[in-house]
Scaffold this active site. Structure first.
Site: not given
Length: 444
Positions: A184, A160
């Protein structure tokens, strides 16, 4: 975006760094990287492709299954810019399938026109933190990720892409602690280890210093110690921006030169240095470094130079089953050499002396091309390592002031191909293509 193909993860950094989204292309046209719409629900996007800005026009229809978007989508149900960006990028590359297996650095470059470096954090240089700070000063975009093999916990997500948005030092119990701020793109799921939001470590920081750092918002952004960062994350990508991508006149910026060239069988496809009979026929480009860096991040004097060699039409060639070339480059220092024999007639040779025999000095001459006595018998100054079948090879060097010849090549000789050579320097540098052939060079 909630989900993304690996090639598109730079879009999360672009959303943070909005200044990069508005730019002036080298030809003077202005545009927005985020879609600009016109009548008929058409949207125009602009991508960097091999030295040029290319417009891509799409409609607003998106692929779905059971009423849900198939690929990139946002956590906000009414936000579609990331899916539309993916569609335009897929059209540019020929299909959605062509985006499979891409690298974050490719997206960084195609969205911004910058040049992207990659660092394995398991082999982090002692100066990497200072390099990150300098990159942020230069408005570079940064992303980090965690490989499948890396062991992690504390709410970090493998495979990710995260954006790196800050690198600061704070005083904690009388010691300086290096911190990295990470975001994030989901807007949630944050690191819960040391220096995370509201962790006990913040109690050791003075209120006035703490106030300068946003550290307790539930927005997907968090701080962590640099020592934890290089242990928990596997890879760091840094995309350095060209001057035209930055709208602010006050920010520091790179200086930038770009060349286009070709390897052609029978003339300029010489292959790597092991091919002694043909290596000297490769294209040559000269860069003159005159000023050392003002504030070297590693404490070493010299001139920082980033060299990127990119082969054109990489994704399209792969799509039609054509193998890419293995590419690389070699750098030779040419300052201090003089010419003793040349193939072309010079207009005015210097008068002969006991020390020189009609030898015009190399320094100050234009269109210099090094021959076999230098390229095959002299030691190179720097090179890319190793040759790669990837779209681009990029290396960072610290060189003393001087004049250097950069020689891009394929590994094997007699391979046709086209390329872009880009050179980024912290200080202004003169660059040119070499065309006059010189051989049998000797040091003065």
């Amino acid at each position: 975006p909630r989900q993304a193909t690996h090639s598109l993860c730079p879009s999360t950094s672009l959303k943070i760094c909005s200044e990069i989204c508005t730019f002036e292309a080298p030809d003077g046209r202005r545009g927005r990287l985020l879609a600009s719409s016109s009548a008929g629900a058409l949207l125009r996007w602009r991508f960097w492709q091999f030295g040029e800005w290319v417009d891509v026009v799409i409609d607003d229809r998106l692929p779905t299954r059971d009423g849900k978007l198939l690929f990139v989508h946002s956590a906000e149900g009414s936000e579609f810019w990331s899916a539309l960006l993916e569609k335009a990028y897929a059209k540019l590359n020929g299909s959605y399938e062509a985006l499979t297996g891409g690298r974050a650095t490719e997206g960084f470059e195609d969205f911004t026109g910058g040049i992207a470096e990659s660092y394995e954090l398991s082999k982090a240089s002692p100066h990497l933190f200072k390099l990150m700070q300098k990159a942020l000063t230069l408005r570079s975009l940064m992303a980090c990720s965690i490989s499948v093999k890396t062991k992690t916990s504390l709410k970090l997500v493998k495979r990710h892409a995260y954006s790196v948005t800050g690198a600061k030092e704070v005083h904690s119990y009388g010691c300086l602690v290096q911190l990295v701020r990470i975001r994030n793109p989901w807007g949630r799921v944050e690191w819960i280890g040391p220096w995370s939001d509201n962790s006990k470590e913040w109690n050791s920081v003075q209120p006035e210093e703490k106030a300068k750092l946003v550290y307790s918002a539930e927005d997907g952004e968090f701080w962590m110690a640099y020592s934890d960062f290089i242990q928990q994350f596997s890879r760091l990508d840094i995309c350095n921006q060209t001057p035209d991508a930055l709208s602010s006149a006050t920010v520091s910026r790179w200086n930038y030169s770009q060349f286009e060239g070709d390897w052609r069988v029978g003339s300029t496809a010489g292959g790597c240095k092991k091919n002694e009979a043909t290596f000297c026929s490769n294209p040559q480009f000269v860069i003159k470094l005159e000023e050392e860096d003002d504030d070297p991040y590693d404490g070493e004097d010299g001139c920082t130079i980033l060299v990127g060699l990119m082969q054109k039409e990489f994704r399209k060639d792969k799509r039609i089953g054509r193998d890419p070339n293995a590419i690389g480059f070699t750098i030779y220092r040419v300052t201090g050499y003089v010419q003793s024999v040349i193939l072309l007639v010079l207009e005015a040779p210097l008068p002969s002396t006991p020390q020189t025999t009609s030898q015009p000095a190399l320094k100050g001459c234009n269109n210099i091309n090094l021959g076999p006595d230098v390229l095959l018998r002299q030691q190179y100054t720097a090179r890319s390592n190793p040759f790669t079948y990837k779209r681009e090879v990029i290396e960072r060097f610290k060189l003393p002031p001087g004049e250097y010849a950069i020689i891009p090549s394929t590994y094997e000789p007699h391979c046709n191909g086209s390329f872009i050579l880009r050179v980024f320097t912290e200080k202004e540098a003169a660059a040119r293509l070499s065309s006059v052939f010189i051989f049998q060079l000797k040091k003065t």
